[in-house]
Design a protein around this motif. Structure first.
Motif, mmCIF file in Angstrom:
data_model
loop_
_atom_site.group_PDB
_atom_site.id
_atom_site.type_symbol
_atom_site.label_atom_id
_atom_site.label_comp_id
_atom_site.label_asym_id
_atom_site.label_seq_id
_atom_site.Cartn_x
_atom_site.Cartn_y
_atom_site.Cartn_z
ATOM 1 N N ALA A 14 -1.940 2.632 -2.813
ATOM 2 C CA ALA A 14 -1.195 3.498 -3.727
ATOM 3 C C ALA A 14 -2.142 4.441 -4.465
ATOM 4 N N LEU A 15 -1.888 5.749 -4.359
ATOM 5 C CA LEU A 15 -2.657 6.754 -5.079
ATOM 6 C C LEU A 15 -1.937 7.077 -6.376
ATOM 7 N N GLU A 16 -2.673 7.034 -7.487
ATOM 8 C CA GLU A 16 -2.104 7.364 -8.792
ATOM 9 C C GLU A 16 -2.841 8.557 -9.377
ATOM 10 N N VAL A 17 -2.087 9.456 -9.976
ATOM 11 C CA VAL A 17 -2.640 10.598 -10.699
ATOM 12 C C VAL A 17 -2.138 10.489 -12.134
ATOM 13 N N GLU A 21 2.223 6.843 -9.738
ATOM 14 C CA GLU A 21 2.078 6.737 -8.283
ATOM 15 C C GLU A 21 2.611 8.007 -7.656
ATOM 16 N N VAL A 22 1.800 8.620 -6.792
ATOM 17 C CA VAL A 22 2.214 9.888 -6.197
ATOM 18 C C VAL A 22 2.302 9.847 -4.683
ATOM 19 N N ALA A 23 1.520 8.981 -4.020
ATOM 20 C CA ALA A 23 1.510 8.977 -2.560
ATOM 21 C C ALA A 23 0.705 7.791 -2.043
ATOM 22 N N PRO A 24 0.923 7.436 -0.780
ATOM 23 C CA PRO A 24 0.022 6.490 -0.130
ATOM 24 C C PRO A 24 -1.302 7.197 0.173
ATOM 25 N N VAL A 25 -2.391 6.449 0.182
ATOM 26 C CA VAL A 25 -3.707 7.032 0.460
ATOM 27 C C VAL A 25 -4.477 6.113 1.400
ATOM 28 N N VAL A 26 -5.201 6.729 2.327
ATOM 29 C CA VAL A 26 -6.145 6.008 3.183
ATOM 30 C C VAL A 26 -7.500 6.135 2.511
ATOM 31 N N VAL A 27 -8.207 5.034 2.322
ATOM 32 C CA VAL A 27 -9.536 5.067 1.722
ATOM 33 C C VAL A 27 -10.565 4.994 2.849
#
Length: 123
Positions: A14-17, A21-27
């Motif tokens: 989970a990407l948070e700004v 939570e704004v979008a899924p993210v690949v790290v």
């Protein structure tokens, strides 16, 4: 109590700004995942966080990307659009780079000064 299972490589998180939570993210946190970046991904993931990274290039890319340079704490120090075959300059203090399809940052409200965090599970 059992230890938590290790996070799978390439799993969406989970990407948070600024706490939202704004979008899924690949790290991408290994040499090979950082090297690949967004190259050859169809469709593009909603977001990709490269760490460590100080700048990125658009060699081999077909479409522009929103790119943000982050410091160790996730504070956004630089925001720009990376054109295909372009290059982002190194910005003092940037240790991570967030990439997303162009237009994503505007939808998320991500600007210089925002704080980006990554949770454990995708939204």
């Amino acid at each position: 109590m059992a230890a938590p299972a290790p996070r799978a490589r390439g799993a969406l998180r989970a990407l948070e700004v600024d706490g939202r939570e704004v979008a899924p993210v690949v790290v991408a946190d290994t040499y090979l995942t950082r090297l690949r970046g967004m190259l050859g991904r169809r469709p593009l993931p909603p977001a990709l966080l490269l760490r460590p990274a100080g700048s990125v290039h658009g060699m081999g890319m077909r479409e522009p990307l929103d790119v943000a340079g982050l410091d160790d704490g996730g504070a956004v120090l630089d925001v720009r659009v990376l054109r295909p075959f372009g290059l982002t300059p190194a910005v003092r203090g940037v240790t991570q780079v967030l990439e997303a399809p162009v237009g994503s940052f505007a939808r998320w409200g991500l600007v210089v000064g925002s704080v980006v965090t990554v949770g454990d599970a995708a939204p």
